[in-house]
Design a protein around this motif. Structure first.
Motif, PDB file in Angstrom:
ATOM      1  N   VAL A 541      -7.215-136.305 -43.799  1.00  0.00           N
ATOM      2  CA  VAL A 541      -5.881-135.862 -43.386  1.00  0.00           C
ATOM      3  C   VAL A 541      -4.885-136.935 -43.804  1.00  0.00           C
ATOM      4  CG1 VAL A 541      -4.387-135.233 -41.443  1.00  0.00           C
ATOM      5  CG2 VAL A 541      -6.846-134.703 -41.340  1.00  0.00           C
ATOM      6  N   ARG A 542      -3.759-136.525 -44.386  1.00  0.00           N
ATOM      7  CA  ARG A 542      -2.692-137.486 -44.662  1.00  0.00           C
ATOM      8  C   ARG A 542      -1.433-137.022 -43.927  1.00  0.00           C
ATOM      9  NH1 ARG A 542      -1.372-139.224 -50.766  1.00  0.00           N
ATOM     10  NH2 ARG A 542      -3.610-139.688 -50.630  1.00  0.00           N
ATOM     11  N   ILE A 543      -0.858-137.956 -43.182  1.00  0.00           N
ATOM     12  CA  ILE A 543       0.339-137.619 -42.410  1.00  0.00           C
ATOM     13  C   ILE A 543       1.586-138.010 -43.201  1.00  0.00           C
ATOM     14  CG2 ILE A 543       1.548-137.920 -40.209  1.00  0.00           C
ATOM     15  CD1 ILE A 543      -1.167-138.695 -38.991  1.00  0.00           C
ATOM     16  N   LEU A 544       2.473-137.059 -43.392  1.00  0.00           N
ATOM     17  CA  LEU A 544       3.669-137.277 -44.187  1.00  0.00           C
ATOM     18  C   LEU A 544       4.912-137.204 -43.300  1.00  0.00           C
ATOM     19  CD1 LEU A 544       2.795-134.720 -47.045  1.00  0.00           C
ATOM     20  CD2 LEU A 544       1.921-137.039 -46.766  1.00  0.00           C
ATOM     21  N   PRO A 545       5.483-138.367 -42.929  1.00  0.00           N
ATOM     22  CA  PRO A 545       6.729-138.327 -42.163  1.00  0.00           C
ATOM     23  C   PRO A 545       7.870-137.901 -43.094  1.00  0.00           C
ATOM     24  CG  PRO A 545       5.933-140.607 -42.434  1.00  0.00           C
ATOM     25  CD  PRO A 545       5.015-139.726 -43.203  1.00  0.00           C
ATOM     26  N   ILE A 546       8.762-137.037 -42.588  1.00  0.00           N
ATOM     27  CA  ILE A 546       9.870-136.592 -43.445  1.00  0.00           C
ATOM     28  C   ILE A 546      10.780-137.776 -43.777  1.00  0.00           C
ATOM     29  CG2 ILE A 546      11.952-135.144 -43.504  1.00  0.00           C
ATOM     30  CD1 ILE A 546      10.341-132.962 -42.114  1.00  0.00           C
ATOM     31  N   SER A 547      11.028-138.645 -42.792  1.00  0.00           N
ATOM     32  CA  SER A 547      11.766-139.879 -43.091  1.00  0.00           C
ATOM     33  C   SER A 547      11.110-141.033 -42.343  1.00  0.00           C
ATOM     34  CB  SER A 547      13.232-139.737 -42.669  1.00  0.00           C
ATOM     35  OG  SER A 547      13.329-139.903 -41.267  1.00  0.00           O
ATOM     36  N   ASP A 548      11.552-142.245 -42.655  1.00  0.00           N
ATOM     37  CA  ASP A 548      10.952-143.420 -42.018  1.00  0.00           C
ATOM     38  C   ASP A 548      11.120-143.389 -40.495  1.00  0.00           C
ATOM     39  OD1 ASP A 548      10.185-144.229 -44.460  1.00  0.00           O
ATOM     40  OD2 ASP A 548      11.637-145.875 -44.663  1.00  0.00           O
ATOM     41  N   ASP A 549      12.105-142.616 -40.008  1.00  0.00           N
ATOM     42  CA  ASP A 549      12.321-142.528 -38.557  1.00  0.00           C
ATOM     43  C   ASP A 549      11.093-142.000 -37.825  1.00  0.00           C
ATOM     44  OD1 ASP A 549      14.803-143.377 -39.119  1.00  0.00           O
ATOM     45  OD2 ASP A 549      15.770-141.399 -38.913  1.00  0.00           O
ATOM     46  N   GLN A 550      10.257-141.224 -38.535  1.00  0.00           N
ATOM     47  CA  GLN A 550       9.099-140.641 -37.845  1.00  0.00           C
ATOM     48  C   GLN A 550       7.814-141.458 -38.040  1.00  0.00           C
ATOM     49  OE1 GLN A 550      10.798-138.077 -40.053  1.00  0.00           O
ATOM     50  NE2 GLN A 550      12.246-137.976 -38.332  1.00  0.00           N
ATOM     51  N   LEU A 551       7.927-142.667 -38.638  1.00  0.00           N
ATOM     52  CA  LEU A 551       6.714-143.453 -38.891  1.00  0.00           C
ATOM     53  C   LEU A 551       5.945-143.755 -37.604  1.00  0.00           C
ATOM     54  CD1 LEU A 551       7.517-146.014 -41.739  1.00  0.00           C
ATOM     55  CD2 LEU A 551       5.576-144.422 -41.614  1.00  0.00           C
ATOM     56  N   GLY A 552       6.693-144.090 -36.564  1.00  0.00           N
ATOM     57  CA  GLY A 552       6.043-144.408 -35.291  1.00  0.00           C
ATOM     58  C   GLY A 552       5.291-143.199 -34.753  1.00  0.00           C
ATOM     59  N   TYR A 553       5.923-142.041 -34.800  1.00  0.00           N
ATOM     60  CA  TYR A 553       5.278-140.809 -34.319  1.00  0.00           C
ATOM     61  C   TYR A 553       4.052-140.485 -35.176  1.00  0.00           C
ATOM     62  CZ  TYR A 553       4.584-135.947 -32.924  1.00  0.00           C
ATOM     63  OH  TYR A 553       4.034-134.779 -32.464  1.00  0.00           O
ATOM     64  N   ALA A 554       4.202-140.696 -36.508  1.00  0.00           N
ATOM     65  CA  ALA A 554       3.085-140.433 -37.423  1.00  0.00           C
ATOM     66  C   ALA A 554       1.852-141.238 -36.997  1.00  0.00           C
ATOM     67  CB  ALA A 554       3.484-140.781 -38.852  1.00  0.00           C
ATOM     68  N   HIS A 555       2.062-142.511 -36.640  1.00  0.00           N
ATOM     69  CA  HIS A 555       0.922-143.337 -36.223  1.00  0.00           C
ATOM     70  C   HIS A 555       0.344-142.862 -34.899  1.00  0.00           C
ATOM     71  CE1 HIS A 555       0.479-146.301 -39.387  1.00  0.00           C
ATOM     72  NE2 HIS A 555       1.796-146.214 -39.547  1.00  0.00           N
ATOM     73  N   ARG A 556       1.210-142.325 -34.021  1.00  0.00           N
ATOM     74  CA  ARG A 556       0.682-141.794 -32.759  1.00  0.00           C
ATOM     75  C   ARG A 556      -0.231-140.598 -33.017  1.00  0.00           C
ATOM     76  NH1 ARG A 556       5.638-141.189 -29.673  1.00  0.00           N
ATOM     77  NH2 ARG A 556       4.960-139.093 -29.105  1.00  0.00           N
ATOM     78  N   VAL A 557       0.209-139.732 -33.948  1.00  0.00           N
ATOM     79  CA  VAL A 557      -0.617-138.564 -34.299  1.00  0.00           C
ATOM     80  C   VAL A 557      -1.955-139.032 -34.879  1.00  0.00           C
ATOM     81  CG1 VAL A 557      -0.782-136.517 -35.778  1.00  0.00           C
ATOM     82  CG2 VAL A 557       1.413-137.100 -34.696  1.00  0.00           C
ATOM     83  N   LYS A 558      -1.894-140.018 -35.757  1.00  0.00           N
ATOM     84  CA  LYS A 558      -3.121-140.557 -36.368  1.00  0.00           C
ATOM     85  C   LYS A 558      -4.097-141.018 -35.278  1.00  0.00           C
ATOM     86  CE  LYS A 558      -4.399-144.744 -38.959  1.00  0.00           C
ATOM     87  NZ  LYS A 558      -5.636-144.650 -39.608  1.00  0.00           N
ATOM     88  N   ASN A 559      -3.585-141.744 -34.278  1.00  0.00           N
ATOM     89  CA  ASN A 559      -4.454-142.214 -33.202  1.00  0.00           C
ATOM     90  C   ASN A 559      -5.085-141.063 -32.443  1.00  0.00           C
ATOM     91  OD1 ASN A 559      -4.004-144.836 -33.838  1.00  0.00           O
ATOM     92  ND2 ASN A 559      -2.351-145.128 -32.329  1.00  0.00           N
ATOM     93  N   GLU A 560      -4.328-139.983 -32.288  1.00  0.00           N
ATOM     94  CA  GLU A 560      -4.873-138.854 -31.525  1.00  0.00           C
ATOM     95  C   GLU A 560      -5.938-138.096 -32.292  1.00  0.00           C
ATOM     96  OE1 GLU A 560      -2.333-136.432 -29.078  1.00  0.00           O
ATOM     97  OE2 GLU A 560      -0.839-138.043 -29.044  1.00  0.00           O
ATOM     98  N   LEU A 561      -5.984-138.316 -33.614  1.00  0.00           N
ATOM     99  CA  LEU A 561      -7.022-137.629 -34.395  1.00  0.00           C
ATOM    100  C   LEU A 561      -8.309-138.461 -34.450  1.00  0.00           C
ATOM    101  CD1 LEU A 561      -4.865-135.988 -37.184  1.00  0.00           C
ATOM    102  CD2 LEU A 561      -5.856-134.929 -35.142  1.00  0.00           C
ATOM    103  N   GLY A 562      -8.313-139.508 -33.633  1.00  0.00           N
ATOM    104  CA  GLY A 562      -9.552-140.242 -33.363  1.00  0.00           C
ATOM    105  C   GLY A 562     -10.307-140.696 -34.585  1.00  0.00           C
ATOM    106  N   ASP A 563     -11.552-140.234 -34.722  1.00  0.00           N
ATOM    107  CA  ASP A 563     -12.458-140.786 -35.715  1.00  0.00           C
ATOM    108  C   ASP A 563     -12.273-140.245 -37.126  1.00  0.00           C
ATOM    109  OD1 ASP A 563     -13.572-142.302 -33.790  1.00  0.00           O
ATOM    110  OD2 ASP A 563     -15.163-140.860 -33.314  1.00  0.00           O
ATOM    111  N   PHE A 564     -11.399-139.291 -37.295  1.00  0.00           N
ATOM    112  CA  PHE A 564     -11.272-138.739 -38.651  1.00  0.00           C
ATOM    113  C   PHE A 564     -10.633-139.734 -39.601  1.00  0.00           C
ATOM    114  CE2 PHE A 564     -11.949-135.035 -36.082  1.00  0.00           C
ATOM    115  CZ  PHE A 564     -12.901-134.376 -36.831  1.00  0.00           C
TER     116      PHE A 564
END
Ligand SMILES: [Zn+2]
Ligand SMILES: [Zn+2]
Length: 641
Positions: A541-564
């Motif tokens: 999975v690759r998370i694509l933030p629309i702008s740098d403003d969502q980088l923090g949220y992107a990392h939160r989503v990554k953490n919630e996807l656990g071991d993937f």
């Protein structure tokens, strides 16, 4: 009516009616073969299926399906190439020109060719097809053949080796051209519908690095222009998905010069895939009652002498001296496993004993033969060895075959199956061979497996079932295998105590579910065109933030996807470019997060087919990923739901 006797390729003889034709012989062998016979080869000559046969004739039945006719046609095309070459470059010396799975090649000396020359030669070949020259076999006295090739050492060597002792010697003649050749061939150059020269490379004479370097010209031929067109389209697609090209683009592996030829390096992306493959094979093996074992990469040559590899395989082995003693890198894992078995005593109740190891082996293939991952010097076999009682063969092979079919199913692969039986030279008694072959046959028949019988093609130490993958171009690649072995238990004097309290020899079975990881990896890269299923994909999975403003949220989503295996695209590109890049990297899923998603705590999911779903709960997607991974689904299918 009186009968005559003809002989078949496996050396067996068959009685047929005196006026029998090739077609009658085919029906006599089996009704299935009779229906698909298109031509025959009688005493080396290709003939119509209506042609009569004679007493003592050697008969090969040619069918459409077997592709034998196409091979014959391509061998004839190799002669047409040689004829065209000699017309345009009379100084060229012909060495050898056999058909291959994809077409043919001809190795030639004393001539320098470039792409432009190939165009001219190809045009001349087309001319020769137009001329529709009859291709005829001629038998000539050996003396005359030797004189013909007075200034061609290659043909002379063929006369000395392959055609040793033959007198008269077989030639094929078409118009102004002749070639030392066993045939068979099509009847006339006009029977070859279409030809194409593909490329030039070089090859050592007889594959020997100390020998002359020859020019090798590859070409292909078909019955019709449209078959050729279809092939060329497929070939172009195949080149696009060539594992060497994708291996570099997707950063999977490399085989740099500095490390030596045929010694692949797996990069982090490639290793992730290999680890998934390894875990999967391991789980299948554990389920089937195998015990993992481990052996080192080299042994004293004493062991290789005991196993027979030193006598039969030494040219392909890497040997080294250590403190005045000779050691060899292992070309096979079996002797190590047989030695483990030999370290204790066994009762019939302990059998079968099943060992497995992802064992790295080293084989010194000719440098000219090395190619990407398909032919390498070091490779890993998902190697299993079983030691069982003769009457357990069927049950064990049955279990192995089930595991192999589970593997094929998981990867959506098709394979050809062949049962190879006892060759002329073999070890082991009649009884064990018959018992083993009939058990293999009954496994194949009980499981309803379509297979080709290859009489006499078994190893000298036992019969085997081989699987071959076929790619879009009709090239075949070795895959899984199950081989019975009556020899190694003998050489290692393996034994178990039977119910009768006597010592007995176990049967050894070699088996691999993938074959080698390298070959299998190559097949998978090309089969999936680099678009690996989620469970194999190095980046899932690759998370694509629309702008740098969502980088923090992107990392939160990554953490919630656990071991993937999830990454966050943090380069300040436009969303369009981020999506294109992820598509090119063949990532199964993209998650797009913008201001709206961040506010709602949701995600947008995209896949490689450019489908998209918005407002997805992270938990819903995570649950889907788990199921898709667990079930090893072929296509990312979240957006099918
Ligand atoms: Zn030939
Ligand atoms: Zn083995």
């Amino acid at each position: 009516m009186s009968e005559i006797v003809v002989s078949l390729p496996d050396g067996s003889e068959l009685s047929v009616a005196e006026d029998a034709t090739v077609e009658d012989v085919a029906y006599e062998i089996g009704p299935g073969l009779g229906r698909v016979a298109v031509e025959g080869v009688v005493d080396g000559e290709l003939v119509d299926k209506a042609a009569p046969v004679h007493d003592g004739a050697e008969i090969v039945i040619v069918t459409d399906q077997s592709g034998e006719y196409l091979r014959v046609l391509r061998h004839s095309a190799a002669h047409v190439f040689a004829q065209a070459l000699q017309r345009l470059h009379p100084e060229a010396k012909l060495a050898i020109g056999p058909p291959t799975d994809e077409g043919f090649y001809y190795d030639v000396a004393n001539v320098d060719l470039d792409a432009e020359d190939l165009d001219e030669i190809e045009a001349e070949m087309e001319e020769i097809l137009e001329e529709d020259l009859p291709i005829e076999r001629e038998l000539r006295p050996r003396e005359e053949a030797i004189a013909t090739y007075e200034d061609n050492r290659y043909k002379r060597e063929i006369l000395d080796d392959e055609a040793a002792g033959e007198d008269p010697v077989s030639f094929y003649v078409q118009g102004d051209f002749e070639d030392l050749c066993q045939g068979p061939h099509v009847e006339s150059t006009g029977d070859i519908g279409a030809v194409k020269l593909l490329n030039i490379s070089s090859a050592y004479w007889r594959g020997d690095e100390d020998e002359d370097t020859l020019t090798r010209v590859y070409g292909t031929a078909f019955e019709s222009e449209s078959d050729l067109e279809e092939y060329l389209t497929l070939r172009e697609e195949a080149q696009e998905r060539d594992h060497r090209k994708l291996g570099q683009e997707l950063d999977l592996f490399s085989i740099p010069d500095v490390t030596g030829p045929g010694l692949p390096l797996y990069h982090p992306n490639g290793k992730k895939i290999l680890d998934e493959l390894g875990d999967y094979a391991r789980s299948l093996n554990l389920d089937a009652g195998y015990d993992p074992v481990e052996t080192p990469h080299l042994f004293r040559t004493e062991l290789w002498k005991k196993s027979g590899h030193y006598d039969n395989y030494v040219d392909d082995m890497f040997l080294m001296d250590v403190n005045d003693e000779e050691y060899g890198l292992k070309p096979m894992n079996c002797p190590g496993h047989a030695t483990i078995f030999d370290q204790k005593s066994w009762s019939y109740r302990d059998l079968p004993v099943r060992y497995f190891e992802d064992g790295k082996v080293y084989r010194k293939e000719q440098r000219g033969e090395l190619s990407g991952l398909s032919r390498v010097w070091s490779f890993t076999i998902d190697d299993g060895h079983l030691f069982c009682r003769p009457e357990q063969i069927e049950q064990e092979v049955n279990q192995v075959m089930e595991a192999i079919y589970e593997v094929l199913d998981t990867f959506d692969l098709d394979a050809h199956v062949a049962l190879a039986t006892r060759p002329e030279k073999s070890v082991g008694g009649d009884e064990i061979w018959e018992q083993a072959e009939s058990q293999l046959r009954s496994v194949l028949e009980n499981q309803g497996i379509d297979y080709d019988l290859e009489p006499g093609d078994g190893a000298f130490y036992g019969p085997k079932i081989d699987f071959a993958f076929e790619d879009a171009l009709g090239r075949k690649w070795d895959g899984p295998t199950v081989q019975l072995d009556f020899n190694m238990p003998e050489r290692f004097e393996l034994s178990y105590t039977g119910e009768d309290n006597e010592d007995h020899r176990p049967v050894m079975i070699h088996r691999a579910l993938y074959g080698s990881y390298e070959r299998f990896f190559m097949v998978l890269i090309e089969h999936f065109d680099g678009k690996f299923p989620l469970w194999l994909a190095p980046e899932q999975v690759r998370i694509l933030p629309i702008s740098d403003d969502q980088l923090g949220y992107a990392h939160r989503v990554k953490n919630e996807l656990g071991d993937f295996r999830v990454s966050v695209e943090d380069r300040s590109w436009t969303l369009g470019r981020k999506i294109r890049e992820a598509q090119e990297d063949r990532v199964p899923y993209m998650i797009v997060v913008g201001g709206d998603e961040q506010e709602a705590g949701t995600i947008s999911v995209r896949d490689r087919k450019e489908r998209e779903d918005q407002d997805v709960e992270i938990e819903t997607f995570r649950a889907h990923l788990e199921a898709e991974y667990e079930e090893k689904r072929i296509e990312p299918d979240f957006l099918d739901e």
